[in-house]
Write an enzyme that holds these catalytic residues in place. Structure first.
Site, PDB file in Angstrom:
ATOM      1  N   LYS A  22       0.842  -1.210   0.000  1.00 11.08           N
ATOM      2  CA  LYS A  22       0.000   0.000   0.000  1.00 11.08           C
ATOM      3  C   LYS A  22       0.870   1.251   0.000  1.00 11.08           C
ATOM      4  O   LYS A  22       0.652   2.178  -0.783  1.00 11.08           O
ATOM      5  CB  LYS A  22      -0.898  -0.003   1.244  1.00 11.08           C
ATOM      6  CG  LYS A  22      -1.558   1.324   1.542  1.00 11.08           C
ATOM      7  CD  LYS A  22      -2.408   1.291   2.787  1.00 11.08           C
ATOM      8  CE  LYS A  22      -1.722   1.721   4.055  1.00 11.08           C
ATOM      9  NZ  LYS A  22      -1.458   3.160   4.185  1.00 11.08           N
ATOM     10  N   ASN A  23       1.869   1.260   0.876  1.00 12.11           N
ATOM     11  CA  ASN A  23       2.664   2.479   1.032  1.00 12.11           C
ATOM     12  C   ASN A  23       3.639   2.726  -0.121  1.00 12.11           C
ATOM     13  O   ASN A  23       4.216   3.804  -0.230  1.00 12.11           O
ATOM     14  CB  ASN A  23       3.414   2.463   2.375  1.00 12.11           C
ATOM     15  CG  ASN A  23       2.470   2.690   3.539  1.00 12.11           C
ATOM     16  OD1 ASN A  23       1.282   2.960   3.329  1.00 12.11           O
ATOM     17  ND2 ASN A  23       2.981   2.574   4.753  1.00 12.11           N
ATOM     18  N   CYS A 116      -5.188   8.013   9.069  1.00 21.28           N
ATOM     19  CA  CYS A 116      -5.329   7.425  10.402  1.00 21.28           C
ATOM     20  C   CYS A 116      -5.097   8.455  11.496  1.00 21.28           C
ATOM     21  O   CYS A 116      -4.175   9.260  11.415  1.00 21.28           O
ATOM     22  CB  CYS A 116      -4.301   6.312  10.582  1.00 21.28           C
ATOM     23  SG  CYS A 116      -4.888   4.700  10.104  1.00 21.28           S
ATOM     24  N   ARG A 121       0.747  14.228  13.547  1.00 18.65           N
ATOM     25  CA  ARG A 121       1.053  14.127  12.111  1.00 18.65           C
ATOM     26  C   ARG A 121       1.136  15.486  11.406  1.00 18.65           C
ATOM     27  O   ARG A 121       0.334  15.812  10.527  1.00 18.65           O
ATOM     28  CB  ARG A 121       0.056  13.215  11.397  1.00 18.65           C
ATOM     29  CG  ARG A 121       0.049  11.838  11.981  1.00 18.65           C
ATOM     30  CD  ARG A 121      -0.672  10.853  11.123  1.00 18.65           C
ATOM     31  NE  ARG A 121       0.223  10.201  10.175  1.00 18.65           N
ATOM     32  CZ  ARG A 121      -0.103   9.146   9.456  1.00 18.65           C
ATOM     33  NH1 ARG A 121      -1.278   8.631   9.542  1.00 18.65           N
ATOM     34  NH2 ARG A 121       0.759   8.604   8.635  1.00 18.65           N
ATOM     35  N   ASP A 305       4.206   0.556  11.977  1.00 21.10           N
ATOM     36  CA  ASP A 305       3.007  -0.059  11.394  1.00 21.10           C
ATOM     37  C   ASP A 305       2.822  -1.522  11.810  1.00 21.10           C
ATOM     38  O   ASP A 305       1.807  -2.132  11.463  1.00 21.10           O
ATOM     39  CB  ASP A 305       3.037   0.041   9.865  1.00 21.10           C
ATOM     40  CG  ASP A 305       2.753   1.464   9.390  1.00 21.10           C
ATOM     41  OD1 ASP A 305       2.427   2.316  10.229  1.00 21.10           O
ATOM     42  OD2 ASP A 305       2.864   1.719   8.172  1.00 21.10           O
ATOM     43  N   ARG A 397      -9.032  -0.196   4.544  1.00 18.09           N
ATOM     44  CA  ARG A 397      -8.227   0.869   3.937  1.00 18.09           C
ATOM     45  C   ARG A 397      -6.895   0.341   3.432  1.00 18.09           C
ATOM     46  O   ARG A 397      -6.353   0.855   2.448  1.00 18.09           O
ATOM     47  CB  ARG A 397      -7.954   1.979   4.965  1.00 18.09           C
ATOM     48  CG  ARG A 397      -9.063   2.993   5.108  1.00 18.09           C
ATOM     49  CD  ARG A 397      -8.574   4.209   5.875  1.00 18.09           C
ATOM     50  NE  ARG A 397      -7.188   4.462   5.559  1.00 18.09           N
ATOM     51  CZ  ARG A 397      -6.232   4.723   6.446  1.00 18.09           C
ATOM     52  NH1 ARG A 397      -6.512   4.814   7.710  1.00 18.09           N
ATOM     53  NH2 ARG A 397      -4.989   4.917   6.059  1.00 18.09           N
TER      54      ARG A 397
HETATM   55  C1  UD1 Z   1       4.290   6.896   6.386  1.00 11.38           C
HETATM   56  C2  UD1 Z   1       3.405   5.700   6.168  1.00 11.38           C
HETATM   57  C3  UD1 Z   1       2.824   5.210   7.480  1.00 11.38           C
HETATM   58  C4  UD1 Z   1       3.941   4.956   8.475  1.00 11.38           C
HETATM   59  C5  UD1 Z   1       4.870   6.146   8.594  1.00 11.38           C
HETATM   60  C6  UD1 Z   1       6.088   5.885   9.454  1.00 11.38           C
HETATM   61  C7  UD1 Z   1       2.508   6.000   3.936  1.00 11.38           C
HETATM   62  C8  UD1 Z   1       1.310   6.267   3.099  1.00 11.38           C
HETATM   63  N1  UD1 Z   1       2.331   6.064   5.253  1.00 11.38           N
HETATM   64  O1  UD1 Z   1       3.468   7.918   6.943  1.00 11.38           O
HETATM   65  O2  UD1 Z   1       2.096   4.015   7.232  1.00 11.38           O
HETATM   66  O3  UD1 Z   1       3.375   4.683   9.744  1.00 11.38           O
HETATM   67  O4  UD1 Z   1       5.333   6.548   7.296  1.00 11.38           O
HETATM   68  O5  UD1 Z   1       6.794   4.803   8.973  1.00 11.38           O
HETATM   69  O6  UD1 Z   1       3.579   5.690   3.441  1.00 11.38           O
HETATM   70  N2  UD1 Z   1       6.665  14.474  10.887  1.00 11.38           N
HETATM   71  C9  UD1 Z   1       6.852  15.792  11.204  1.00 11.38           C
HETATM   72  N3  UD1 Z   1       6.641  16.728  10.225  1.00 11.38           N
HETATM   73  C10 UD1 Z   1       6.283  16.382   8.963  1.00 11.38           C
HETATM   74  C11 UD1 Z   1       6.102  15.034   8.640  1.00 11.38           C
HETATM   75  C12 UD1 Z   1       6.305  14.093   9.640  1.00 11.38           C
HETATM   76  O7  UD1 Z   1       7.187  16.133  12.331  1.00 11.38           O
HETATM   77  O8  UD1 Z   1       6.125  17.280   8.116  1.00 11.38           O
HETATM   78  C13 UD1 Z   1       6.862  13.445  11.940  1.00 11.38           C
HETATM   79  C14 UD1 Z   1       5.560  12.700  12.249  1.00 11.38           C
HETATM   80  O9  UD1 Z   1       4.773  13.388  13.186  1.00 11.38           O
HETATM   81  C15 UD1 Z   1       6.067  11.400  12.785  1.00 11.38           C
HETATM   82  C16 UD1 Z   1       7.358  11.178  11.979  1.00 11.38           C
HETATM   83  O10 UD1 Z   1       7.709  12.444  11.429  1.00 11.38           O
HETATM   84  O11 UD1 Z   1       6.406  11.524  14.144  1.00 11.38           O
HETATM   85  C17 UD1 Z   1       7.234  10.170  10.887  1.00 11.38           C
HETATM   86  O12 UD1 Z   1       6.181  10.517  10.022  1.00 11.38           O
HETATM   87  P1  UD1 Z   1       6.262  10.233   8.469  1.00 11.38           P
HETATM   88  O13 UD1 Z   1       7.461   9.376   8.197  1.00 11.38           O
HETATM   89  O14 UD1 Z   1       6.136  11.508   7.738  1.00 11.38           O
HETATM   90  O15 UD1 Z   1       4.959   9.346   8.240  1.00 11.38           O
HETATM   91  P2  UD1 Z   1       3.997   9.420   6.992  1.00 11.38           P
HETATM   92  O16 UD1 Z   1       4.762   9.711   5.761  1.00 11.38           O
HETATM   93  O17 UD1 Z   1       2.820  10.244   7.323  1.00 11.38           O
END
Ligand code: UD1
Length: 418
Positions: A22-23, A116, A121, A305, A397
């Site tokens: 999915k990711n 989610c 986030r 995850d 999902r």
């Molecule tokens: C992706 C995955 C999700 C997984 C996560 C971590 C997809 C569609 N989703 O989510 O399944 O759980 O990686 O492996 O691929 N953060 C910030 N600022 C930002 C962005 C992120 O502080 O602008 C922080 C987040 O709050 C979190 C950490 O970085 O603590 C990791 O988040 P991130 O790697 O961005 O997760 P996603 O890309 O949303």
């Protein structure tokens, strides 16, 4: 609305061909509009997140068709650069579209994303990264207005290795002028897959899988046919389910190296695991043993995850296990539900202390998010009696036919409308 009725104490035995990731698919779908030529994505999972992403692509003006398990995208007529609020709210990955929409249309309007509910986030790293590529971004009333007439390469250092921010920056940089370097990039396999996909379209990206990624802007990308990687989280979920129910399982279509962190923990719980080529075999332990510590980390650390599913496993492992969730601050919504089923868990900030019991018992529980929902389903199959799981749409999902697969492995599950 549907719920699941699960009669427990059945073993999960048999074979599963693991779905496509999915990711990996979601950012690849976002990247498909980087070209106006035909893109074919093979073996796409039919899951709600993918269907929502297709709705977004269609909203932009793409023609998207399923041909069996493959998706064919023709974005030659795409003209819109705006994702409507109702769609953006349903899917966090809509934010990954910012980079590709900017590359294609030089402007974008996107509402703050949904997805989610597993923590704050934020999207500050996405915004900072895109701004450094010369995108002007303004926020008003929960919507981002972006202008990127003259995208220019830059050196971008991420404060933390965000998966989504790394992917978004790659998509915005691939057609920008000059070179972009992302430092402290996320190293997840899905980022390597995005690099491979874009390079097959004629992009010039290197370094994905390490913490420094180089992107040399190109003028144009061409059409492509691509098969994304297998889903390491789905594979892990079925392994954990079989381990929890005393079963034995054979998975095919796996990249074992993507889930060594899980395999190590399952071995610690005394399950037997072998792997060869794309197959993984697990034979459950007679009695699962506790796991000293599971601490979630960016890849190649233990994936957040799979935290909920492993927490579910430790509730019935002999002894005390410690889980530490480092990535998302409120990713313990499944804990209250597992406690209703008889689990002994104490949460202190980011740490969950789990004292294993012999068996959980069935009751009414609610899936609050995708992986937490899967964790409850595994718990229900292993528990005494009948468990009712509501809000199963969360599971749909991300998992393709999860209940059918579980039934084929021996679970007793009924899906009923409420
Ligand atoms: C992706 C995955 C999700 C997984 C996560 C971590 C997809 C569609 N989703 O989510 O399944 O759980 O990686 O492996 O691929 N953060 C910030 N600022 C930002 C962005 C992120 O502080 O602008 C922080 C987040 O709050 C979190 C950490 O970085 O603590 C990791 O988040 P991130 O790697 O961005 O997760 P996603 O890309 O949303």
């Amino acid at each position: 609305m549907e719920k699941l009725l699960v009669k427990g104490k059945t073993k999960l035995n048999g074979k599963v061909c693991v779905q496509t990731s999915k990711n990996a698919v979601l950012p690849i779908l976002a990247a498909s509009i980087l070209t106006d030529k035909e893109v074919i994505i093979k073996k796409c999972p039919k899951i709600i997140d993918v269907l929502n992403m297709i709705r977004i692509l269609k909203e932009l003006g793409c023609i998207v068709q399923w041909e069996g398990e493959n998706i064919i995208i023709d974005s030659s007529g795409a003209s819109k650069s705006e994702i409507p609020q109702n769609l953006a709210k349903e899917l966090r990955s809509s934010i990954f579209m910012l980079g590709s929409i900017l590359s294609r249309f030089h402007k974008a309007k996107v509402a703050y994303p949904g997805g989610c509910d597993i923590g704050i986030r934020p999207i500050d790293l996405h915004i900072k990264g895109l701004s450094m590529l010369n995108v002007k971004i303004e926020e008003s009333g929960g919507t981002l207005y972006c202008e990127g007439k003259d995208l220019k390469g830059a050196v971008i250092h991420l404060d933390c290795p965000s998966v989504g921010a790394t992917e978004n920056i790659i998509m915005a940089a691939v057609l920008a002028k000059g070179e972009t370097i992302i430092q402290n990039a996320a190293k997840e396999p899905e980022i390597v897959d995005l690099q491979n996909f874009i390079n097959k379209m004629g992009g010039k990206i290197s370094g994905a899988g390490s913490s420094i990624i180089h992107i040399t802007g190109v003028d144009k990308l061409h059409g492509v046919e691509y098969r994304p990687i297998p889903d390491r989280i789905a594979a892990g979920t079925y392994l954990i389910g079989s381990a929890m129910t005393g079963g034995s399982i054979e998975l095919s279509n796996c990249c074992t190296e993507h889930i060594y962190s899980l395999i190590t923990k399952l071995k610690e719980s005394t399950c037997k695991i072998d792997y060869i080529n794309d197959k993984i075999y697990l034979k459950a332990a007679k009695r699962l043993q506790s796991i000293h510590t599971i601490e979630t980390m960016p890849y190649p650390g233990f994936p957040t995850d799979l935290q909920a599913q492993m927490l579910s496993l430790t509730t019935i492992a002999k002894g005390t296990s410690i889980i530490i969730e480092n990535i998302f601050e409120t990713r313990y919504k499944h804990v209250a539900e597992l406690i209703k089923m008889g689990a002994k868990i104490t949460v202190r900030d980011r740490m969950a202390i789990v004292r294993g019991v012999k068996s959980l018992y069935g009751t009414q529980v609610c899936a609050h998010d995708l992986r937490g929902g899967a964790a409850l389903l595994l718990a229900a199959v292993s528990a005494e009696g009948v468990t009712e799981i509501s809000d199963v749409f969360h599971i749909d999902r991300g998992y393709e036919n999860m209940t059918d697969i579980m039934i084929s492995l021996g679970a007793d599950i009924k899906r009923v409308n409420i």
